[in-house]
Motif scaffolding. Structure first.
Motif, PDB file in Angstrom:
ATOM      1  N   UNK A  38       4.347  10.257  -0.804  1.00 48.05           N
ATOM      2  CA  UNK A  38       3.843  10.846  -2.037  1.00 48.05           C
ATOM      3  C   UNK A  38       2.653  10.058  -2.569  1.00 48.05           C
ATOM      4  N   UNK A  39       1.736  10.728  -3.178  1.00 43.59           N
ATOM      5  CA  UNK A  39       0.528  10.070  -3.674  1.00 43.59           C
ATOM      6  C   UNK A  39       0.898   9.028  -4.719  1.00 43.59           C
ATOM      7  N   UNK A  40       1.999   9.287  -5.389  1.00 41.74           N
ATOM      8  CA  UNK A  40       2.523   8.347  -6.359  1.00 41.74           C
ATOM      9  C   UNK A  40       2.713   6.976  -5.726  1.00 41.74           C
ATOM     10  N   UNK A  41       3.271   6.985  -4.527  1.00 39.17           N
ATOM     11  CA  UNK A  41       3.535   5.762  -3.779  1.00 39.17           C
ATOM     12  C   UNK A  41       2.232   5.016  -3.508  1.00 39.17           C
ATOM     13  N   UNK A  42       1.246   5.756  -3.045  1.00 38.44           N
ATOM     14  CA  UNK A  42      -0.040   5.149  -2.738  1.00 38.44           C
ATOM     15  C   UNK A  42      -0.621   4.459  -3.976  1.00 38.44           C
ATOM     16  N   UNK A  43      -0.470   5.109  -5.108  1.00 40.90           N
ATOM     17  CA  UNK A  43      -1.016   4.539  -6.341  1.00 40.90           C
ATOM     18  C   UNK A  43      -0.261   3.252  -6.705  1.00 40.90           C
ATOM     19  N   UNK A  44       1.052   3.330  -6.621  1.00 35.80           N
ATOM     20  CA  UNK A  44       1.869   2.154  -6.936  1.00 35.80           C
ATOM     21  C   UNK A  44       1.449   0.973  -6.077  1.00 35.80           C
ATOM     22  N   UNK A  45       1.253   1.256  -4.784  1.00 38.56           N
ATOM     23  CA  UNK A  45       0.903   0.178  -3.858  1.00 38.56           C
ATOM     24  C   UNK A  45      -0.493  -0.362  -4.151  1.00 38.56           C
ATOM     25  N   UNK A  46      -1.444   0.529  -4.398  1.00 32.16           N
ATOM     26  CA  UNK A  46      -2.803   0.015  -4.598  1.00 32.16           C
ATOM     27  C   UNK A  46      -2.914  -0.731  -5.924  1.00 32.16           C
ATOM     28  N   UNK A  92      -2.519   3.345  14.464  1.00 29.92           N
ATOM     29  CA  UNK A  92      -1.922   2.984  13.182  1.00 29.92           C
ATOM     30  C   UNK A  92      -2.474   1.693  12.605  1.00 29.92           C
ATOM     31  N   UNK A  93      -2.841   0.717  13.495  1.00 30.90           N
ATOM     32  CA  UNK A  93      -3.387  -0.544  13.002  1.00 30.90           C
ATOM     33  C   UNK A  93      -4.574  -0.273  12.085  1.00 30.90           C
ATOM     34  N   UNK A  94      -5.342   0.717  12.468  1.00 28.26           N
ATOM     35  CA  UNK A  94      -6.566   0.966  11.727  1.00 28.26           C
ATOM     36  C   UNK A  94      -6.347   2.006  10.641  1.00 28.26           C
ATOM     37  N   UNK A  95      -5.722   3.100  10.990  1.00 26.10           N
ATOM     38  CA  UNK A  95      -5.650   4.212  10.052  1.00 26.10           C
ATOM     39  C   UNK A  95      -4.568   4.079   8.999  1.00 26.10           C
ATOM     40  N   UNK A  96      -3.434   3.557   9.413  1.00 27.61           N
ATOM     41  CA  UNK A  96      -2.326   3.550   8.471  1.00 27.61           C
ATOM     42  C   UNK A  96      -2.378   2.371   7.518  1.00 27.61           C
ATOM     43  N   UNK A  97      -3.469   1.612   7.574  1.00 26.63           N
ATOM     44  CA  UNK A  97      -3.470   0.390   6.777  1.00 26.63           C
ATOM     45  C   UNK A  97      -3.272   0.693   5.292  1.00 26.63           C
ATOM     46  N   UNK A  98      -3.694   1.862   4.860  1.00 28.82           N
ATOM     47  CA  UNK A  98      -3.450   2.130   3.448  1.00 28.82           C
ATOM     48  C   UNK A  98      -2.085   2.779   3.236  1.00 28.82           C
ATOM     49  N   UNK A  99      -1.448   3.104   4.328  1.00 26.70           N
ATOM     50  CA  UNK A  99      -0.104   3.673   4.207  1.00 26.70           C
ATOM     51  C   UNK A  99       0.938   2.654   4.599  1.00 26.70           C
ATOM     52  N   UNK A 100       1.388   1.872   3.714  1.00 29.44           N
ATOM     53  CA  UNK A 100       2.634   1.127   3.909  1.00 29.44           C
ATOM     54  C   UNK A 100       2.683   0.137   5.052  1.00 29.44           C
ATOM     55  N   UNK A 101       1.736   0.177   5.950  1.00 26.63           N
ATOM     56  CA  UNK A 101       1.875  -0.697   7.103  1.00 26.63           C
ATOM     57  C   UNK A 101       1.977  -2.143   6.619  1.00 26.63           C
ATOM     58  N   UNK A 102       1.304  -2.424   5.517  1.00 27.88           N
ATOM     59  CA  UNK A 102       1.304  -3.785   4.999  1.00 27.88           C
ATOM     60  C   UNK A 102       2.268  -3.921   3.815  1.00 27.88           C
ATOM     61  N   UNK A 103       3.138  -2.953   3.658  1.00 27.46           N
ATOM     62  CA  UNK A 103       4.004  -2.931   2.487  1.00 27.46           C
ATOM     63  C   UNK A 103       4.859  -4.194   2.396  1.00 27.46           C
ATOM     64  N   UNK A 104       5.359  -4.655   3.547  1.00 32.05           N
ATOM     65  CA  UNK A 104       6.241  -5.821   3.521  1.00 32.05           C
ATOM     66  C   UNK A 104       5.537  -7.060   3.000  1.00 32.05           C
ATOM     67  N   UNK A 105       4.338  -7.262   3.511  1.00 26.29           N
ATOM     68  CA  UNK A 105       3.565  -8.418   3.061  1.00 26.29           C
ATOM     69  C   UNK A 105       3.309  -8.356   1.562  1.00 26.29           C
ATOM     70  N   UNK A 106       2.978  -7.181   1.112  1.00 25.67           N
ATOM     71  CA  UNK A 106       2.692  -7.003  -0.311  1.00 25.67           C
ATOM     72  C   UNK A 106       3.915  -7.340  -1.166  1.00 25.67           C
ATOM     73  N   UNK A 144       5.269 -12.016   8.180  1.00 25.03           N
ATOM     74  CA  UNK A 144       6.172 -10.872   8.077  1.00 25.03           C
ATOM     75  C   UNK A 144       5.510  -9.617   8.652  1.00 25.03           C
ATOM     76  N   UNK A 145       4.249  -9.424   8.312  1.00 26.21           N
ATOM     77  CA  UNK A 145       3.529  -8.277   8.857  1.00 26.21           C
ATOM     78  C   UNK A 145       3.359  -8.370  10.371  1.00 26.21           C
TER      79      UNK A 145
END
Lengths: 387, 403
Positions: A38-46, A92-106, A144-145
Motif C-alpha cells: 500500500x502507498x501508505x506503507x511507502x510513505x511511512x517508510x520514507x 530486485x537489488x536495483x528496483x525494489x530498493x524503495x520497496x521494503x528491501x531495506x526495511x530490516x535495516x531501517x 542485517x540487510x
C-alpha cells in the motif's frame, strides 16, 4: 576520480541488468515482498528514513560495487531468457530498493535511535553518534540487510534434477546456480567480517544464530504441503518466525546490546522485531485476497490465508477443492481457488492474526520513551495492520 | 629460456630452479597488520642438475634437520619422533561427535549437516590445529594441555572446511566425495547450499562463544578468503606471470588461509606475543599452500577413485593448476587451452598428455617442498617440544601423501 568513474560504470551495469531482468518473463519469482504494498506503507517508510539520517543501503551498495558482484552482474545477463530466479533477485537489488528491501535495516536504525544511549555510556562516546545512532549500530543494520539479501539469493537455487526444457538451457541454469551460490556466499562472508568488526562476541553469537534460524526456515519452506500431518497454526507460526522473523528480532536485540542496554530493553526490541515481521508477512500474504476479484493473482499455497483455510476444511476437502480448481491440463485456476478460500474463515483469521501481531509490536515499542524514532516505529507497526 | 618474472636470483646456490620474488599482494590477516611482505617462491625453468628430484619419490628425512642458523632447531634427541596422528588421537577423540552436537536442527536438515562428519575424514586440519596449540602452549611456559577454546578452534576449522566443500561440490557439480555420493546428488542443489550455510552458522556461533574478539576476527577472514578464492577461480589471466601469482593467491585463499588463521587463532588464545602469532600463521600458510600443491599434483598422478574424486578433475573443470602452468613453459601450445579453460574437444586429454610429458609434476612437487621448508623454518622458532617436532614431521607427510 577514477574510483568514482569505476563506481559509476558498475552502477550502470546493475541498472542495465535491471532493465534486462524486467524484459524476461521469469516465472519463479521470489515473491518475498509483493511490489503492490500500500502507498501508505511507502510513505511511512520514507518518512522514517529521514529520521535515521541517511538511507540504509550503503553496505549493500559497497557490496554491489565490489569487483566480485560486478562480475556476477555481467554474467547474470547470460540468464536473460531463462527462468533462473537469480535474474529477478538481481533485478530486485536495483528496483525494489524503495520497496521494503531495506526495511530490516531501517527498523534496526530506528530501534537504535528510539532506545538512545544507555545510562552507563561514558559521555566520551556520545560524539560518535550520528543522528543518535552509534556507528556500530549502523554497521549492524547493514549486516542485517546483507544476510537478508544473501538468503534471497540462496533461496533461488534451482534443483537441476527438476529442470525442464521450458526453464531454459540446462547449462545456463547450472551457471545461474553457480552465480547465485557465489554471490550469496560473498554477501554472507561480508556479513561475517562485518560482524567480527563489531567487537562484541554476544552480538556475533546472536546474529549467527539468526542465520541458523533463517536457514532452517528457508529449508522447510514449501515443505508443509507434503507433510499434511504436521500442519497446524503453531507450526505455521514457528516456521514463519524462522524464515521471516528471527533475523529482524535478533538484529533489534543486538542493536540494544551494542549500546549496552539491559536485558529488558533487549527483550522489548526482540519482541517488536518478531511481531512486526510476523505481522508484515501476514499482511503481504493477505494482499492477493483483498484485491478486486477481477484481477487474477497467483498466490502461494503456503501463504497464511491458504494454510488457515486448509486447517479449517481439513485435508480431504482441501484436496477436493484443489482438484476442482485444476483444469484438465493440471493448471490451477487461482481465481477459482481464491473464491473457494474466501467462502471460509481463513482470510479473516489471517487478518485477525495480523492485527494481533501488529498490536503486540505496538505494545513493545510503547515501553520505550517517546521520541520521533519511536513514533516512526509505531507508524510502521500500524501500517502493517492496514490493508 | 629465462622466465619473464624473474626478480633476483636466490642467494642460496642450492635452490636452483627457483627465484624468490617479493609478492606485495596482501595476504590475509598478517598483511593486514602490515607485519610482512609475503614472499612467494616463484619458479623458473629448472637447470637440470643434481638437486632436481629425479622421480616422484619424496625424501624421507630431508627436512628433519633444518639448517643450524635457526635457533631451537634441534629435534629433541631424547624423544623418539612420534607420529602426528597418534599424538593428537586423544584430543580428537569424539571430535565429530562434538561437532554434530553443535548442529542443532530438525529432521532432514540435520541428516544433511551430519553427512560428512561421519568420522571417515582425515581430520587433517584439526590435527594441525591441535599440534600447533600444544606447541604454542609449551612455548608459552604452560603445560602442553589443550585449552577448551583451542579444541573448539579445531572443530570450527573442520566445520568451515566442510561447509566450503559442500558448496564447492554444488558449484563443480561433483557427484562423489570421499567415496560417498555428494549431498547435492542425494538431496539436490538447493538443500545442499542451505546445509552448507547452516554448518557455517553453527561454526560462527561456536566461534563467538569462545568470547575472544581477535579470534573471531581471524577466523571470519577465512570465510571471506574462501569466497574470494572461489571467485578468483572463475577467471583466467592472459599474462603468464600474473597467472602464476593468481594461482598461488587463489591457493592461499582457498586452502591455506583456513590452516594459517586457525593456527594463528590457537596461538592468540595462549600467547599475546604477535611474533608467536606470526610463526603459527606462517607455518599454517606454508603447509597449507604445500598441501594444495600436492593435491594439484595428485589430480594428475593418482589413479581415479584413489583420491575420492576422478583424476584430471581440475582440467575437466577448466582449472589450470601448478602442473599445467609449469608445463605451459615447456609446451606453449597449452596457453590457448588454458585461456579457453580446456573447453574444446580433446583439450583435457591433450593437456593431460602435455603435463605428463613435461616436468610440471616434478616442479610442482619441488615447489611444495620449498613451501614445506619454509614452514619448518618458521615452526623451528618455537621452543622444542614433541608437538613442534610432529609439526615438522607433518610437512613430510604432506609431501609424501598419495591420497
Amino acid at each position: 576520480m577514477a574510483h568514482l568513474r569505476t563506481c559509476i560504470t558498475k552502477m550502470a551495469v546493475w541498472s542495465r541488468l535491471a532493465c534486462l531482468g524486467s524484459v524476461s518473463r521469469g516465472h519463479r519469482t521470489l515473491s518475498i515482498f509483493s511490489s503492490s504494498s500500500p502507498s501508505n506503507w511507502t510513505k511511512v517508510v520514507s518518512d522514517a528514513e529521514k529520521i535515521v539520517g541517511y538511507p540504509t543501503s550503503f553496505m549493500s551498495l559497497r557490496c554491489l560495487l565490489s569487483d566480485e558482484l560486478s562480475n556476477v552482474a555481467m554474467h547474470v545477463r547470460k540468464l536473460v531468457g531463462t527462468k533462473h530466479p537469480l535474474l529477478n533477485t538481481a533485478r530486485g537489488f536495483v528496483y525494489d530498493s524503495k520497496h521494503n528491501l531495506q526495511m530490516r535495516g531501517l527498523v534496526v536504525l530506528l530501534m537504535s535511535k528510539a532506545a538512545g544511549p544507555s545510562s552507563t555510556t561514558p559521555d566520551a562516546l556520545l560524539p560518535d553518534m550520528v543522528s543518535g545512532i552509534y556507528p556500530s549500530q549502523r554497521n549492524l543494520a547493514e549486516i542485517t540487510e546483507l544476510i537478508h539479501t544473501a538468503f534471497l539469493v540462496h533461496r533461488g537455487i534451482v534443483n537441476l534434477k527438476d529442470w525442464t526444457f521450458s526453464d531454459g538451457p540446462l547449462k545456463e541454469m547450472q551457471f545461474g546456480n553457480k552465480m547465485a551460490i557465489l554471490s550469496g556466499d560473498f554477501l554472507l562472508a561480508n556479513a561475517c567480517t562485518g560482524l567480527a568488526q563489531l567487537n562484541n562476541t554476544k552480538v556475533v553469537e546472536l546474529i549467527s544464530s539468526a542465520i541458523g534460524d533463517l536457514v532452517q526456515g528457508v529449508y522447510h519452506e514449501n515443505s508443509s504441503s507434503t507433510e499434511e500431518g504436521s500442519l497446524s497454526l503453531a507450526s505455521w507460526e514457528d516456521q514463519t518466525f524462522l524464515s521471516h522473523g528471527a533475523l529482524l528480532a535478533k538484529s533489534c536485540q543486538a542493536a540494544m546490546e551494542l549500546a549496552r542496554h539491559n536485558t529488558e530493553a533487549q527483550m522489548l526490541a526482540y519482541q517488536y522485531g518478531k511481531h512486526l515481521a510476523l505481522g508484515h508477512t501476514l499482511n503481504l500474504d493477505l494482499q492477493p485476497f483483498l484485491k478486486s476479484s477481477s484481477d487474477p493473482t497467483v498466490f502461494s499455497l503456503e501463504s497464511a490465508p491458504v494454510v488457515f483455510h486448509r486447517l479449517i476444511v481439513g485435508p480431504e476437502r482441501w484436496l477436493h477443492q484443489l482438484q476442482q480448481s485444476q483444469s484438465t491440463t493440471k493448471q490451477t485456476d487461482y481465481s477459482k481457488l481464491q473464491r473457494l478460500i474466501k467462502t471460509e474463515q481463513g482470510v479473516s483469521q489471517a487478518a485477525d492474526l495480523c492485527s494481533y501481531h501488529g498490536n503486540k509490536a505496538l505494545e513493545a515499542i510503547r515501553l520505550f520513551p517517546p521520541s520521533e524514532a519511536r513514533s516512526a516505529l509505531e507508524n510502521i507497526a500500524s501500517a502493517v495492520m492496514k490493508f | 629460456m629465462a622466465a619473464p618474472w624473474r626478480v633476483y636470483r636466490s642467494r642460496s646456490g642450492a635452490v636452483s630452479g627457483f627465484v624468490r620474488a617479493v609478492w606485495t599482494g596482501r595476504t590475509g590477516a598478517a598483511a593486514e597488520e602490515g607485519l610482512y611482505e609475503a614472499e612467494v617462491l616463484v619458479p623458473v625453468r629448472p637447470v637440470r642438475n643434481a638437486v632436481r628430484p629425479n622421480s616422484f619419490t619424496r625424501y624421507r628425512n630431508r627436512f628433519l634437520y633444518p639448517t643450524p642458523r635457526i635457533c631451537c632447531c634441534r629435534i629433541h634427541s631424547d624423544t623418539k619422533l612420534k607420529d602426528p596422528f597418534s599424538l593428537v588421537q586423544k584430543d580428537l577423540q569424539n571430535l565429530y561427535e562434538d561437532i554434530k552436537k553443535l548442529l542443532v536442527s530438525k529432521a532432514e536438515l540435520k541428516a544433511l549437516c551430519d553427512y560428512y562428519f561421519d568420522g571417515k575424514g582425515k581430520a587433517f586440519r584439526p590435527m594441525i590445529v591441535v599440534l600447533m596449540a600444544r606447541a604454542c602452549n609449551i612455548h608459552s611456559n604452560r603445560q602442553g594441555d589443550l585449552l577448551p577454546a583451542q579444541r573448539s578452534i579445531a572443530m570450527i576449522s573442520e566445520m568451515i572446511h566442510t561447509a566450503s566443500l559442500v558448496h564447492d561440490d554444488v558449484i563443480d557439480g561433483s557427484d562423489t566425495r570421499r567415496g560417498k555420493t555428494t549431498i547435492n546428488e542425494v538431496w539436490g542443489e538447493r538443500k545442499a547450499i542451505l546445509a552448507g550455510d547452516f554448518i557455517l552458522s553453527a561454526a560462527s556461533m561456536a566461534l563467538a562463544r569462545i568470547g575472544n574478539n581477535a579470534v573471531v576476527s581471524v577466523l571470519s577472514q577465512v570465510v571471506e578468503d574462501l569466497v574470494r578464492g572461489e571467485f578468483m577461480q572463475l577467471g583466467s589471466k592472459e599474462n603468464e606471470n600474473e597467472r602464476f601469482k593468481h594461482y598461488l593467491e587463489k591457493t592461499f585463499k582457498k586452502t591455506a588461509s583456513l590452516i594459517a588463521n586457525s593456527c594463528k587463532a590457537v596461538s592468540i588464545l595462549v600467547n599475546s606475543d604477535p611474533e608467536v602469532h606470526e610463526i603459527a600463521y606462517q607455518y599454517g600458510r606454508n603447509v597449507g599452500i604445500a598441501f594444495q600443491l600436492v593435491d594439484d599434483v595428485l589430480d594428475f598422478t593418482s589413479c581415479a577413485n584413489h583420491l575420492g574424486k576422478p583424476s584430471a578433475a581440475d582440467l575437466k573443470l577448466g582449472l589450470a593448476t601448478g602442473p599445467v602452468l609449469f608445463a605451459c613453459q615447456q609446451f606453449p601450445e597449452l596457453h590457448a587451452m588454458i585461456m579457453r579453460r580446456f573447453g574444446s574437444d580433446g583439450d583435457v586429454d591433450r593437456a593431460w598428455r602435455y603435463v605428463l610429458q613435461s616436468d610440471g609434476v616434478e616442479q610442482t612437487n619441488y615447489l611444495a617442498q620449498r613451501y614445506c621448508q619454509e614452514a619448518i623454518r618458521q615452526i623451528s622458532r618455537l621452543r622444542p617440544s614433541t608437538e613442534r617436532d610432529a609439526l615438522i614431521r607433518l610437512t613430510e607427510l604432506v609431501l609424501s601423501r598419495d591420497k
